[in-house]
Design an enzyme around this catalytic site. Structure first.
Site, mmCIF file in Angstrom:
data_model
loop_
_atom_site.group_PDB
_atom_site.id
_atom_site.type_symbol
_atom_site.label_atom_id
_atom_site.label_comp_id
_atom_site.label_asym_id
_atom_site.label_seq_id
_atom_site.Cartn_x
_atom_site.Cartn_y
_atom_site.Cartn_z
ATOM 1 N N LYS A 44 -5.655 10.673 0.947
ATOM 2 C CA LYS A 44 -5.858 9.325 1.459
ATOM 3 C C LYS A 44 -6.965 8.662 0.990
ATOM 4 C CE LYS A 44 -6.896 7.054 5.857
ATOM 5 N NZ LYS A 44 -7.082 7.295 7.263
ATOM 6 N N LYS A 78 -3.061 -1.709 15.554
ATOM 7 C CA LYS A 78 -2.637 -0.792 16.861
ATOM 8 C C LYS A 78 -3.734 -0.609 18.010
ATOM 9 C CE LYS A 78 0.707 2.176 14.957
ATOM 10 N NZ LYS A 78 0.649 2.251 13.689
ATOM 11 N N VAL A 111 -5.517 0.018 2.994
ATOM 12 C CA VAL A 111 -5.697 -1.414 2.976
ATOM 13 C C VAL A 111 -6.851 -1.636 1.978
ATOM 14 C CG1 VAL A 111 -6.329 -3.301 4.308
ATOM 15 C CG2 VAL A 111 -4.570 -1.674 5.381
ATOM 16 N N GLU A 148 0.856 -1.231 -0.123
ATOM 17 C CA GLU A 148 -0.017 0.240 -0.031
ATOM 18 C C GLU A 148 0.754 1.213 -0.054
ATOM 19 O OE1 GLU A 148 -1.499 1.797 3.470
ATOM 20 O OE2 GLU A 148 -1.276 -0.255 4.613
ATOM 21 N N ASP A 155 -17.003 5.035 14.054
ATOM 22 C CA ASP A 155 -15.894 5.243 13.380
ATOM 23 C C ASP A 155 -15.218 3.799 13.362
ATOM 24 O OD1 ASP A 155 -13.366 5.426 11.788
ATOM 25 O OD2 ASP A 155 -12.837 7.261 13.205
ATOM 26 N N SER A 171 -13.403 1.232 10.285
ATOM 27 C CA SER A 171 -12.507 1.451 9.057
ATOM 28 C C SER A 171 -13.185 0.840 7.852
ATOM 29 C CB SER A 171 -10.873 1.098 9.198
ATOM 30 O OG SER A 171 -10.432 1.158 7.942
ATOM 31 N N ALA A 172 -13.279 1.495 6.616
ATOM 32 C CA ALA A 172 -13.669 0.738 5.562
ATOM 33 C C ALA A 172 -12.741 -0.492 5.195
ATOM 34 C CB ALA A 172 -13.669 1.673 4.468
ATOM 35 N N ASP A 173 -11.455 -0.604 5.924
ATOM 36 C CA ASP A 173 -10.627 -1.983 5.603
ATOM 37 C C ASP A 173 -11.628 -3.094 5.944
ATOM 38 O OD1 ASP A 173 -8.668 -0.028 5.171
ATOM 39 O OD2 ASP A 173 -7.399 -0.479 6.858
HETATM 40 N N1 PSU Z 1 -2.883 1.648 10.866
HETATM 41 C C1 PSU Z 1 -1.462 1.759 11.127
HETATM 42 N N2 PSU Z 1 -0.780 2.252 10.035
HETATM 43 C C2 PSU Z 1 -1.279 2.701 8.846
HETATM 44 C C3 PSU Z 1 -2.855 2.760 8.710
HETATM 45 C C4 PSU Z 1 -3.399 2.097 9.737
HETATM 46 O O1 PSU Z 1 -0.873 1.207 12.088
HETATM 47 O O2 PSU Z 1 -0.618 3.163 7.938
HETATM 48 C C5 PSU Z 1 -3.311 3.224 7.408
HETATM 49 C C6 PSU Z 1 -3.662 2.037 6.520
HETATM 50 O O3 PSU Z 1 -3.590 2.451 5.118
HETATM 51 C C7 PSU Z 1 -5.165 1.908 6.825
HETATM 52 C C8 PSU Z 1 -5.524 3.008 7.069
HETATM 53 O O4 PSU Z 1 -5.661 1.116 5.762
HETATM 54 O O5 PSU Z 1 -4.414 3.848 7.762
HETATM 55 C C9 PSU Z 1 -7.007 3.028 7.764
HETATM 56 O O6 PSU Z 1 -7.407 4.291 7.907
HETATM 57 P P1 PSU Z 1 -8.847 4.529 8.462
HETATM 58 O O7 PSU Z 1 -8.663 4.194 9.999
HETATM 59 O O8 PSU Z 1 -9.266 5.969 8.441
HETATM 60 O O9 PSU Z 1 -9.795 3.614 7.652
HETATM 61 MN MN MN Z 2 -12.590 6.190 10.009
#
Ligand code: PSU
Ligand code: MN
Length: 304
Positions: free
Chosen positions: A87, A160, A107, A26, A139, A141-143
């Site tokens: 992003k 994390k 991701v 990524e 909140d 994540s879309a992941d």
């Molecule tokens: N967690 C980490 N390092 C990162 C990310 C998440 O420890 O770099 C990044 C990854 O690209 C992940 C994104 O897909 O943040 C998730 O962001 P969000 O929570 O806004 O979906």
């Molecule tokens: Mn989010």
């Protein structure tokens, strides 16, 4: 699907067509997770590690209206400098393609692009998940939705603990996403080998991981899988110390009124500052280790 939006380097295209191992990487980790210019060194080294294991690296990004699979040195530099680089999660993809904006892939979007290109394995640091306090903020994540629907195996060092790891694992269970531990019973917490939560299955070797993925997709089952690969012992950080740092970063985010997609990059950057770079060194090492294991799984998968 209209393949006109995909721009795959000839080397990667050939490898995919011949069924040779390819590992997706990524770019959000570069643009929004690491400082410049250390991220340039990281971007090259992680690709070298993939090659050393006999696979082809495919770093993804959105540049010039294309979904890029495989970046040139110049393109890696653009992603690492991160000037006017957004992003990009699933909902942003069409906007970035249509308007020609430069976007770093999370991701979720790296999985999307990998699946479109025919890449089965992806290595990253940590996945996004259910944030602490999500019962109020929603909140998530879309992941996690991407893992539910897109057929790519994601090798990561868990998540994390800025996230609610327990709720993240519950969500993954609801969505039918297998959570495999690479030679571990514990779901890792990124900097730490244990999170206090378990994985579904401890896989003894990369061949078994590859076989589980192949079986899932042979069955036509939707979605991906997580291969949780703990940070090497020598780079592990103290759990309680990191909890303190993460809690401080969460307070700072609250004070600054940070929400939405800015949350994760804000927390990552403050964790880095609060630990004076120690955490960053561990971050790089765990990502290297994930690239290595992902490459070995890709090699095993290509032999099946
Ligand atoms: N967690 C980490 N390092 C990162 C990310 C998440 O420890 O770099 C990044 C990854 O690209 C992940 C994104 O897909 O943040 C998730 O962001 P969000 O929570 O806004 O979906
Ligand atoms: Mn989010």
């Amino acid at each position: 699907m209209n393949k006109d939006y995909l721009s795959i380097t000839p080397e990667i295209k050939e490898a995919i067509e011949a069924g040779r191992p390819v590992v997706a990487l990524e770019s959000t980790i570069l643009s929004h997770g690491m400082p410049y210019p250390q991220n340039v060194e990281f971007a090259h080294k992680v690709e070298e590690i993939v090659r050393a294991e006999g696979a082809i690296p495919a770093t993804t990004a959105i540049i010039g209206g294309k979904l890029k699979v495989g970046l040139t040195t110049e393109e890696l530099e653009i992603m690492c400098r991160a000037e006017n680089v957004g992003k990009v999660s699933r909902r942003d993809v069409a906007v970035y393609l249509a308007t020609g904006k430069v976007g770093a892939t999370t991701v979720a979007t790296t999985m999307m692009i990998a699946e479109m290109a025919g890449i089965k394995i992806f290595a990253t640091g940590g996945i996004g998940g259910v944030h602490r306090g999500a019962t109020e903020t929603m909140d998530i994540s879309a992941d996690l939705q991407e893992l539910a629907h897109t057929q790519v195996g994601v090798v990561c060092a868990g998540a994390k603990s800025l996230l609610d790891i327990g709720l993240t694992l519950e969500y993954l269970e609801t969505m039918g996403v297998p959570v495999l531990g690479m030679q571990t019973d514990d779901f890792p917490a990124f900097y730490c080998r244990k999170s206090g939560f378990g994985v579904d299955y401890n896989v003894p070797d990369v061949e078994t991981a590859a076989k589980i993925l192949k079986t899932k997709w042979d069955l036509g089952l939707e979605g991906g899988a997580i291969i949780a690969n703990p940070i090497p012992v020598e780079y592990e950080l103290d759990f309680d110390e990191m909890e303190g740092v993460i809690n401080r970063a969460l307070e700072m985010a609250k004070e600054a009124g940070i929400h939405g997609k800015a949350t994760t990059p804000f927390l990552l950057s403050h964790i880095k500052d609060l630990t004076k770079g120690v955490a960053f060194a561990s971050n790089m090492q765990l990502a290297y280790n994930n690239a290595k294991v992902a490459s070995q799984i890709a090699v095993a998968y290509s032999k099946m």
